[in-house]
Design a protein around this motif. Structure first.
Motif, PDB file in Angstrom:
ATOM      1  N   ALA A  26      15.036   6.058   4.290  1.00 35.80           N
ATOM      2  CA  ALA A  26      15.438   4.752   3.769  1.00 35.80           C
ATOM      3  C   ALA A  26      14.277   4.129   2.998  1.00 35.80           C
ATOM      4  CB  ALA A  26      15.855   3.843   4.923  1.00 35.80           C
ATOM      5  N   TRP A  27      14.595   3.625   1.806  1.00 33.50           N
ATOM      6  CA  TRP A  27      13.595   2.985   0.955  1.00 33.50           C
ATOM      7  C   TRP A  27      14.089   1.608   0.546  1.00 33.50           C
ATOM      8  CZ3 TRP A  27       9.127   5.725  -0.470  1.00 33.50           C
ATOM      9  CH2 TRP A  27       9.142   7.112  -0.212  1.00 33.50           C
ATOM     10  N   LEU A  28      13.193   0.663   0.475  1.00 31.55           N
ATOM     11  CA  LEU A  28      13.522  -0.637  -0.095  1.00 31.55           C
ATOM     12  C   LEU A  28      13.054  -0.634  -1.536  1.00 31.55           C
ATOM     13  CD1 LEU A  28      14.683  -3.492   0.687  1.00 31.55           C
ATOM     14  CD2 LEU A  28      12.288  -4.239   0.643  1.00 31.55           C
ATOM     15  N   ALA A  29      14.019  -0.553  -2.455  1.00 35.90           N
ATOM     16  CA  ALA A  29      13.700  -0.601  -3.880  1.00 35.90           C
ATOM     17  C   ALA A  29      13.477  -2.051  -4.284  1.00 35.90           C
ATOM     18  CB  ALA A  29      14.831   0.022  -4.693  1.00 35.90           C
ATOM     19  N   ILE A  30      12.447  -2.273  -5.113  1.00 29.90           N
ATOM     20  CA  ILE A  30      12.041  -3.630  -5.487  1.00 29.90           C
ATOM     21  C   ILE A  30      12.189  -3.797  -6.991  1.00 29.90           C
ATOM     22  CG2 ILE A  30      10.175  -5.327  -5.385  1.00 29.90           C
ATOM     23  CD1 ILE A  30       9.202  -2.610  -3.381  1.00 29.90           C
ATOM     24  N   GLU A  31      12.955  -4.782  -7.395  1.00 25.81           N
ATOM     25  CA  GLU A  31      13.149  -5.036  -8.824  1.00 25.81           C
ATOM     26  C   GLU A  31      11.955  -5.809  -9.374  1.00 25.81           C
ATOM     27  OE1 GLU A  31      16.728  -6.494 -11.770  1.00 25.81           O
ATOM     28  OE2 GLU A  31      16.518  -7.493  -9.829  1.00 25.81           O
ATOM     29  N   TYR A  75      13.032   3.985  -9.205  1.00 25.61           N
ATOM     30  CA  TYR A  75      12.640   2.699  -8.638  1.00 25.61           C
ATOM     31  C   TYR A  75      11.182   2.729  -8.191  1.00 25.61           C
ATOM     32  CZ  TYR A  75      17.726   2.028  -8.054  1.00 25.61           C
ATOM     33  OH  TYR A  75      19.077   1.921  -8.254  1.00 25.61           O
ATOM     34  N   ARG A  76      10.604   1.556  -8.066  1.00 24.67           N
ATOM     35  CA  ARG A  76       9.384   1.405  -7.273  1.00 24.67           C
ATOM     36  C   ARG A  76       9.866   0.913  -5.918  1.00 24.67           C
ATOM     37  NH1 ARG A  76       4.134   1.800  -7.603  1.00 24.67           N
ATOM     38  NH2 ARG A  76       2.727   0.476  -6.365  1.00 24.67           N
ATOM     39  N   ARG A 122       0.808  -1.225   0.000  1.00 23.06           N
ATOM     40  CA  ARG A 122       0.000   0.000   0.000  1.00 23.06           C
ATOM     41  C   ARG A 122       0.844   1.279   0.000  1.00 23.06           C
ATOM     42  NH1 ARG A 122       0.088  -1.986   5.123  1.00 23.06           N
ATOM     43  NH2 ARG A 122       0.584  -0.544   6.827  1.00 23.06           N
ATOM     44  N   GLU A 123       2.110   1.193   0.473  1.00 22.80           N
ATOM     45  CA  GLU A 123       2.964   2.378   0.486  1.00 22.80           C
ATOM     46  C   GLU A 123       3.995   2.383  -0.641  1.00 22.80           C
ATOM     47  OE1 GLU A 123       4.340   4.152   4.151  1.00 22.80           O
ATOM     48  OE2 GLU A 123       3.207   2.672   5.318  1.00 22.80           O
ATOM     49  N   ALA A 124       3.935   1.392  -1.525  1.00 25.39           N
ATOM     50  CA  ALA A 124       4.882   1.353  -2.651  1.00 25.39           C
ATOM     51  C   ALA A 124       4.610   2.529  -3.582  1.00 25.39           C
ATOM     52  CB  ALA A 124       4.748   0.039  -3.404  1.00 25.39           C
ATOM     53  N   GLN A 125       5.675   3.139  -4.076  1.00 23.36           N
ATOM     54  CA  GLN A 125       5.539   4.312  -4.933  1.00 23.36           C
ATOM     55  C   GLN A 125       6.791   4.485  -5.783  1.00 23.36           C
ATOM     56  OE1 GLN A 125       6.187   8.121  -2.400  1.00 23.36           O
ATOM     57  NE2 GLN A 125       5.524   6.542  -0.944  1.00 23.36           N
ATOM     58  N   PRO A 126       6.684   5.212  -6.884  1.00 23.76           N
ATOM     59  CA  PRO A 126       7.886   5.495  -7.684  1.00 23.76           C
ATOM     60  C   PRO A 126       8.726   6.568  -7.006  1.00 23.76           C
ATOM     61  CG  PRO A 126       5.959   6.521  -8.671  1.00 23.76           C
ATOM     62  CD  PRO A 126       5.454   5.698  -7.516  1.00 23.76           C
ATOM     63  N   ILE A 127      10.027   6.377  -6.995  1.00 26.12           N
ATOM     64  CA  ILE A 127      10.944   7.368  -6.417  1.00 26.12           C
ATOM     65  C   ILE A 127      12.107   7.589  -7.377  1.00 26.12           C
ATOM     66  CG2 ILE A 127      10.352   6.758  -4.031  1.00 26.12           C
ATOM     67  CD1 ILE A 127      13.130   5.368  -3.868  1.00 26.12           C
ATOM     68  N   GLU A 128      12.727   8.738  -7.245  1.00 30.19           N
ATOM     69  CA  GLU A 128      13.943   9.034  -8.005  1.00 30.19           C
ATOM     70  C   GLU A 128      15.092   9.207  -7.030  1.00 30.19           C
ATOM     71  OE1 GLU A 128      15.926  12.223 -11.145  1.00 30.19           O
ATOM     72  OE2 GLU A 128      13.954  12.642 -10.264  1.00 30.19           O
ATOM     73  N   ILE A 129      16.210   8.564  -7.319  1.00 30.23           N
ATOM     74  CA  ILE A 129      17.433   8.705  -6.528  1.00 30.23           C
ATOM     75  C   ILE A 129      18.447   9.415  -7.426  1.00 30.23           C
ATOM     76  CG2 ILE A 129      19.251   7.514  -5.258  1.00 30.23           C
ATOM     77  CD1 ILE A 129      16.495   7.279  -3.967  1.00 30.23           C
ATOM     78  N   PRO A 130      18.706  10.702  -7.191  1.00 25.94           N
ATOM     79  CA  PRO A 130      19.552  11.472  -8.122  1.00 25.94           C
ATOM     80  C   PRO A 130      20.991  10.982  -8.223  1.00 25.94           C
ATOM     81  CG  PRO A 130      18.261  12.920  -6.688  1.00 25.94           C
ATOM     82  CD  PRO A 130      18.130  11.549  -6.137  1.00 25.94           C
ATOM     83  N   LEU A 132       8.015  -1.636   6.917  1.00 26.72           N
ATOM     84  CA  LEU A 132       8.212  -3.093   6.998  1.00 26.72           C
ATOM     85  C   LEU A 132       8.802  -3.543   8.332  1.00 26.72           C
ATOM     86  CD1 LEU A 132       9.796  -3.713   3.468  1.00 26.72           C
ATOM     87  CD2 LEU A 132       7.375  -3.794   4.093  1.00 26.72           C
ATOM     88  N   LEU A 133       9.226  -2.581   9.158  1.00 29.74           N
ATOM     89  CA  LEU A 133       9.993  -2.922  10.362  1.00 29.74           C
ATOM     90  C   LEU A 133       9.094  -3.054  11.583  1.00 29.74           C
ATOM     91  CD1 LEU A 133      13.141  -0.680   9.767  1.00 29.74           C
ATOM     92  CD2 LEU A 133      12.764  -3.078   9.123  1.00 29.74           C
ATOM     93  N   ASP A 134       8.259  -4.082  11.583  1.00 29.66           N
ATOM     94  CA  ASP A 134       7.319  -4.304  12.679  1.00 29.66           C
ATOM     95  C   ASP A 134       8.037  -4.512  14.006  1.00 29.66           C
ATOM     96  OD1 ASP A 134       5.307  -4.199  10.816  1.00 29.66           O
ATOM     97  OD2 ASP A 134       5.105  -6.377  10.625  1.00 29.66           O
ATOM     98  N   GLY A 135       7.657  -3.703  15.000  1.00 33.15           N
ATOM     99  CA  GLY A 135       8.185  -3.878  16.345  1.00 33.15           C
ATOM    100  C   GLY A 135       9.564  -3.303  16.578  1.00 33.15           C
ATOM    101  N   VAL A 136      10.199  -2.750  15.548  1.00 32.61           N
ATOM    102  CA  VAL A 136      11.548  -2.201  15.692  1.00 32.61           C
ATOM    103  C   VAL A 136      11.472  -0.812  16.322  1.00 32.61           C
ATOM    104  CG1 VAL A 136      13.621  -1.452  14.449  1.00 32.61           C
ATOM    105  CG2 VAL A 136      12.414  -3.530  13.739  1.00 32.61           C
TER     106      VAL A 136
END
Length: 269
Positions: free
Chosen positions: A104-109, A61-62, A42-50, A69-73
């Motif tokens: 911090a973003w987790l980029a997904i291929e 990236y998406r 639900r929070e996935a989105q396109p981002i640009e990393i210059p 994603l860091l439940d309980g951390v």
């Protein structure tokens, strides 16, 4: 029974072949996320990393905010991100949980739109890659951009897990500061005194510490630009610019290594 068209079957087979799983071992429990679920998060989105660290250019990236994603951390926790090749980045949780400033973003291929290779004959940075927006706002270094990530786990801090890495309690402040630089910039690839989780580079104290065989200022020069001293096409160690590691921080790191040369543990192993 209706049969699927051949191109659909081929696409499904390709997706299944290239789909990946990310394992999260966190205080909230252990969970597996696959590529499809993360792309649809639900929070996935396109981002640009210059200024992407791995590709050394602007990348799109998406991605999912890693904090989601860091439940309980908690901010005081410590996380380790492990890559397929044994690279094991150690990071404090606080910057990973931040929702503003450096993020911090987790980029997904996406298997349907794979990322480019990292170089000739090399794979891409996928399937999962920790990238940062505005990294300069939190002094995020190049070693804090692990790619080909397969596992994220919550662990005790490095000093608790690996006492053999710690300097003497009465060590000079520069040595203590150098220990922090070692954790940030070196521990992802190297062990020291046999301690650490990385499976990538050589041990930096056994059998010999680099301060024992690099004369004068050659160690500093090697850390800045490894290929300037050892022309080795297969060499994987990156150089650390002054932007990534200031002259003061480099001096602290070398002070730590020199100190640890006198604290060898397990030299007979």
């Amino acid at each position: 029974m209706r049969r699927l068209p051949a191109f659909v079957l081929a696409l499904l087979a390709s997706t299944a072949l290239h789909a990946a799983e990310l394992r999260l071992e966190l205080p909230g429990g252990t969970r597996q996320w696959d590529t499809a679920a993360l792309l649809a998060h639900r929070e996935a989105q396109p981002i640009e990393i210059p200024a992407d660290v791995a590709y050394k250019r602007a990348m799109h990236y998406r991605a999912v905010p890693l904090a989601s994603l860091l439940d309980g951390v908690q901010p005081g926790d410590h996380l380790q991100l492990v890559a397929k090749d044994g690279f094991a980045a150690e990071l404090s949780a606080a910057p990973l949980l931040a929702r503003s400033g450096a993020r911090a973003w987790l980029a997904i291929e996406d298997p349907a739109a794979p990322w480019p290779p990292l170089g000739a004959g090399k794979p891409s940075a996928g399937p999962f890659y920790l990238v940062w927006s505005d990294p300069q706002l939190a002094d995020i270094g190049s070693e804090q951009w692990p790619f080909q990530v397969v596992t994220i786990r919550c662990l005790d801090a490095v000093a608790q897990r690996f006492p053999a890495l710690t300097p003497a309690t009465d060590a000079a402040p520069a040595v203590q500061a150098g220990f922090a630089q070692f954790q940030k910039n070196c521990l992802a690839c190297h062990r020291l005194n046999g301690a650490g989780d990385a499976q990538f580079g050589p041990d930096l104290n056994l059998p010999h510490n680099p301060t024992e065989y690099f004369a004068a200022d050659f160690l500093a020069r090697y850390i800045r630009d490894p290929q300037s001293l050892r022309r080795w096409p297969q060499g994987k160690m990156p150089g650390f610019s002054r932007e990534a590691l200031s002259d003061q921080q480099l001096g602290e790191l070398i002070a730590y290594l020199r100190h640890m040369a006198g604290r060898k543990v397990g030299a007979d192993q």
